[in-house]
Write a protein that holds these residues in place. Structure first.
Motif, PDB file in Angstrom:
ATOM      1  N   GLU A 283       0.833  -1.209   0.000  1.00  0.00           N
ATOM      2  CA  GLU A 283       0.000   0.000   0.000  1.00  0.00           C
ATOM      3  C   GLU A 283       0.862   1.251   0.000  1.00  0.00           C
ATOM      4  O   GLU A 283       0.581   2.220  -0.720  1.00  0.00           O
ATOM      5  CB  GLU A 283      -0.917  -0.012   1.223  1.00  0.00           C
ATOM      6  CG  GLU A 283      -1.817   1.206   1.330  1.00  0.00           C
ATOM      7  CD  GLU A 283      -2.706   1.157   2.561  1.00  0.00           C
ATOM      8  OE1 GLU A 283      -3.222   2.226   2.950  1.00  0.00           O
ATOM      9  OE2 GLU A 283      -2.902   0.059   3.136  1.00  0.00           O
TER      10      GLU A 283
ATOM     11  N   TYR B 131      -6.723  -3.395  -3.960  1.00  0.00           N
ATOM     12  CA  TYR B 131      -6.956  -4.453  -2.975  1.00  0.00           C
ATOM     13  C   TYR B 131      -5.623  -5.106  -2.589  1.00  0.00           C
ATOM     14  O   TYR B 131      -4.917  -5.644  -3.442  1.00  0.00           O
ATOM     15  CB  TYR B 131      -7.907  -5.501  -3.549  1.00  0.00           C
ATOM     16  CG  TYR B 131      -9.295  -4.966  -3.834  1.00  0.00           C
ATOM     17  CD1 TYR B 131     -10.312  -5.087  -2.891  1.00  0.00           C
ATOM     18  CD2 TYR B 131      -9.579  -4.328  -5.032  1.00  0.00           C
ATOM     19  CE1 TYR B 131     -11.591  -4.594  -3.152  1.00  0.00           C
ATOM     20  CE2 TYR B 131     -10.857  -3.835  -5.296  1.00  0.00           C
ATOM     21  CZ  TYR B 131     -11.847  -3.968  -4.357  1.00  0.00           C
ATOM     22  OH  TYR B 131     -13.100  -3.474  -4.612  1.00  0.00           O
TER      23      TYR B 131
ATOM     24  N   ARG C  98      -7.382  -5.536   2.486  1.00  0.00           N
ATOM     25  CA  ARG C  98      -7.554  -4.103   2.701  1.00  0.00           C
ATOM     26  C   ARG C  98      -7.823  -3.431   1.352  1.00  0.00           C
ATOM     27  O   ARG C  98      -7.066  -3.603   0.393  1.00  0.00           O
ATOM     28  CB  ARG C  98      -6.305  -3.508   3.348  1.00  0.00           C
ATOM     29  CG  ARG C  98      -6.393  -2.008   3.623  1.00  0.00           C
ATOM     30  CD  ARG C  98      -5.200  -1.538   4.432  1.00  0.00           C
ATOM     31  NE  ARG C  98      -5.094  -0.100   4.515  1.00  0.00           N
ATOM     32  CZ  ARG C  98      -5.755   0.662   5.375  1.00  0.00           C
ATOM     33  NH1 ARG C  98      -6.578   0.098   6.229  1.00  0.00           N
ATOM     34  NH2 ARG C  98      -5.589   1.972   5.393  1.00  0.00           N
TER      35      ARG C  98
ATOM     36  N   GLU D 136      -2.918  -9.624   2.963  1.00  0.00           N
ATOM     37  CA  GLU D 136      -1.857  -9.830   3.948  1.00  0.00           C
ATOM     38  C   GLU D 136      -0.728 -10.671   3.343  1.00  0.00           C
ATOM     39  O   GLU D 136      -0.965 -11.755   2.810  1.00  0.00           O
ATOM     40  CB  GLU D 136      -2.418 -10.553   5.182  1.00  0.00           C
ATOM     41  CG  GLU D 136      -3.348  -9.700   6.022  1.00  0.00           C
ATOM     42  CD  GLU D 136      -3.879 -10.471   7.216  1.00  0.00           C
ATOM     43  OE1 GLU D 136      -3.751 -11.715   7.223  1.00  0.00           O
ATOM     44  OE2 GLU D 136      -4.415  -9.835   8.143  1.00  0.00           O
TER      45      GLU D 136
ATOM     46  N   THR E 202     -10.986   3.771   3.104  1.00  0.00           N
ATOM     47  CA  THR E 202     -10.270   2.511   3.294  1.00  0.00           C
ATOM     48  C   THR E 202     -11.193   1.564   4.050  1.00  0.00           C
ATOM     49  O   THR E 202     -11.999   1.995   4.876  1.00  0.00           O
ATOM     50  CB  THR E 202      -8.965   2.699   4.088  1.00  0.00           C
ATOM     51  OG1 THR E 202      -9.273   3.216   5.388  1.00  0.00           O
ATOM     52  CG2 THR E 202      -8.015   3.655   3.371  1.00  0.00           C
ATOM     53  N   SER E 203     -11.101   0.285   3.746  1.00  0.00           N
ATOM     54  CA  SER E 203     -11.942  -0.692   4.424  1.00  0.00           C
ATOM     55  C   SER E 203     -11.234  -2.036   4.421  1.00  0.00           C
ATOM     56  O   SER E 203     -10.243  -2.240   3.713  1.00  0.00           O
ATOM     57  CB  SER E 203     -13.308  -0.809   3.744  1.00  0.00           C
ATOM     58  OG  SER E 203     -13.161  -1.186   2.382  1.00  0.00           O
ATOM     59  N   THR E 204     -11.755  -2.956   5.219  1.00  0.00           N
ATOM     60  CA  THR E 204     -11.178  -4.293   5.311  1.00  0.00           C
ATOM     61  C   THR E 204     -12.262  -5.318   5.025  1.00  0.00           C
ATOM     62  O   THR E 204     -13.387  -5.209   5.508  1.00  0.00           O
ATOM     63  CB  THR E 204     -10.577  -4.542   6.708  1.00  0.00           C
ATOM     64  OG1 THR E 204      -9.610  -3.539   6.974  1.00  0.00           O
ATOM     65  CG2 THR E 204      -9.921  -5.909   6.767  1.00  0.00           C
TER      66      THR E 204
ATOM     67  N   VAL F  20      -8.332   0.165  -0.620  1.00  0.00           N
ATOM     68  CA  VAL F  20      -8.034   1.590  -0.527  1.00  0.00           C
ATOM     69  C   VAL F  20      -8.596   2.275  -1.772  1.00  0.00           C
ATOM     70  O   VAL F  20      -8.205   1.943  -2.892  1.00  0.00           O
ATOM     71  CB  VAL F  20      -6.522   1.851  -0.419  1.00  0.00           C
ATOM     72  CG1 VAL F  20      -6.235   3.344  -0.356  1.00  0.00           C
ATOM     73  CG2 VAL F  20      -5.951   1.139   0.799  1.00  0.00           C
TER      74      VAL F  20
END
Length: 363
Positions: free
Chosen positions: A212, A253, A235, A256, A227-229, A237
């Motif tokens: 990111e 997107y 994640r 991890e 931003t969201s998960t 953005v």
């Protein structure tokens, strides 16, 4: 947000709306209790009779809004007033209502503002305002009724699951500029990491696996919208950016330990604009495949993000620049949605919850 007997009915509807007849004196527009664009918060609240404030917040550094409990026509509603640089630029009213009540409101508004346009797509100003306020556009693709006034004022009414959402907006407001984050006086983009040998890169050298931080340093964007998960693993953005000749929203997107795996760009555009974008993409990635079904990775990504794939069954154009990379362009009711995806990305595994491990000794 809508001879003697006829006159009485007309006046009753006007009073129910809490509005005066639209005024265009000196190019101005007024509604409800004399509200007009550019009023300060204090002026609006005084005109509204100092209603009860439910909440107040801000979007970026230039936009502030307050939500109040008020009335609209015969309905108890919540009203939100949006101020750009301390001047009223948008007003929203939403409340619970039956389908018959919504029809009643359309008729009442039509008595004040003239015959409504039925079934128009959401105006770009309202779409941008919703996105800036982190509201999904999924249920706002088509307005139940729209009015366009001579001074540039737009009014759009949307049906919701439980009632209606009515917007009054000043189309002369430059919301894009209000949302923009000024670039530093001296800005030198950070070097972009090179794509792996034989890998795929696009735009300004973006490639799968970037972090990111690398994206934010290399992409030319105006502001971070949201931003969201997703499922605690992915994640997303959203950036206000550009794509070809379009002002677009780009959603990146990140997974991890795997970095960037999917990118989406969407914007308002005409059918001719979508053809233009297809031609521009062809000049970069070669002749497109027409009418391909949505790629399973993109379908799964949409569903994971709570988006119905109903309108994404068939792509306008698809490109496969490497054995694994897929690019697909879709038409939406207001423009386009363009996806770049890493076909080697295992979305199922990324979303899976690892099975716990237990010590079973002696059990």
């Amino acid at each position: 947000m809508k001879a003697s007997g006829i006159i009485s009915l007309f006046l009753a509807l006007v009073l129910l709306l809490g509005a005066v007849l639209p005024s265009y004196a000196e190019g101005s527009f007024s509604f409800r209790n004399g509200l007009h664009w550019g009023m300060t918060k204090e002026e609006v609240f005084q005109a509204e009779g100092n209603p009860k404030v439910v909440s107040s917040s801000s979007i970026g550094s230039h936009i502030k809004y307050s939500q109040v409990s008020t009335t609209l026509s015969k309905f108890n509603v919540y009203g939100s007033f949006f101020f750009v640089d301390d001047g009223l630029a948008l007003a929203e009213f939403f409340g619970k209502a039956s389908a018959e009540d919504v029809d009643y409101l359309i008729n009442a508004l039509s008595m004040v503002y003239g015959e409504a346009h039925i079934g128009d797509g959401i105006n770009s100003l309202l779409a941008m305002a919703l996105q800036a306020n982190n509201v999904s556009l999924e249920r706002y693709q088509t307005a139940a009724a729209s009015w366009y006034l001579p001074d540039g004022t737009l009014i759009q009414l949307f049906k919701t699951n439980s009632g209606f959402d009515l917007y009054y907006g000043d189309a002369n407001t430059d919301l894009m500029a209000a949302l923009a984050t000024p670039a530093p006086a001296t800005f030198t983009p950070a070097p972009v990491t090179e794509a792996p040998a034989g890998g795929f890169s696009f735009r300004n050298g973006i490639h799968w696996g970037m972090t990111e931080d690398q994206i934010l340093k290399s992409e030319n964007y105006r502001t971070v919208i949201q931003t969201s998960t997703i499922a605690g693993k992915i994640r997303a953005v959203a950036l206000s950016t550009s794509l070809s000749k379009f002002n677009a929203t780009g959603v990146y997107y990140f997974v991890e330990d795997q970095g960037l795996q999917l990118v989406e760009f969407f914007a308002k555009a005409s059918a001719a604009d979508v053809e233009y974008l297809t031609g521009a993409m062809n000049s970069v990635y070669g002749e497109a495949h027409s009418g391909d079904a949505i790629n399973p990775l993109l379908a799964m990504a949409l569903q994971t993000n709570g988006v119905s794939v109903q309108n994404y069954q068939t792509a306008v154009a698809s490109w496969y620049p490497t054995a694994t990379t897929v690019i697909q362009l879709f038409r939406t009711s207001t423009g386009f949605d363009l996806y770049y995806g890493n076909g080697e990305f295992d979305l199922v595994s990324a979303l899976a919850t690892p099975q716990p491990t237990f010590n079973t000794q002696g059990l």
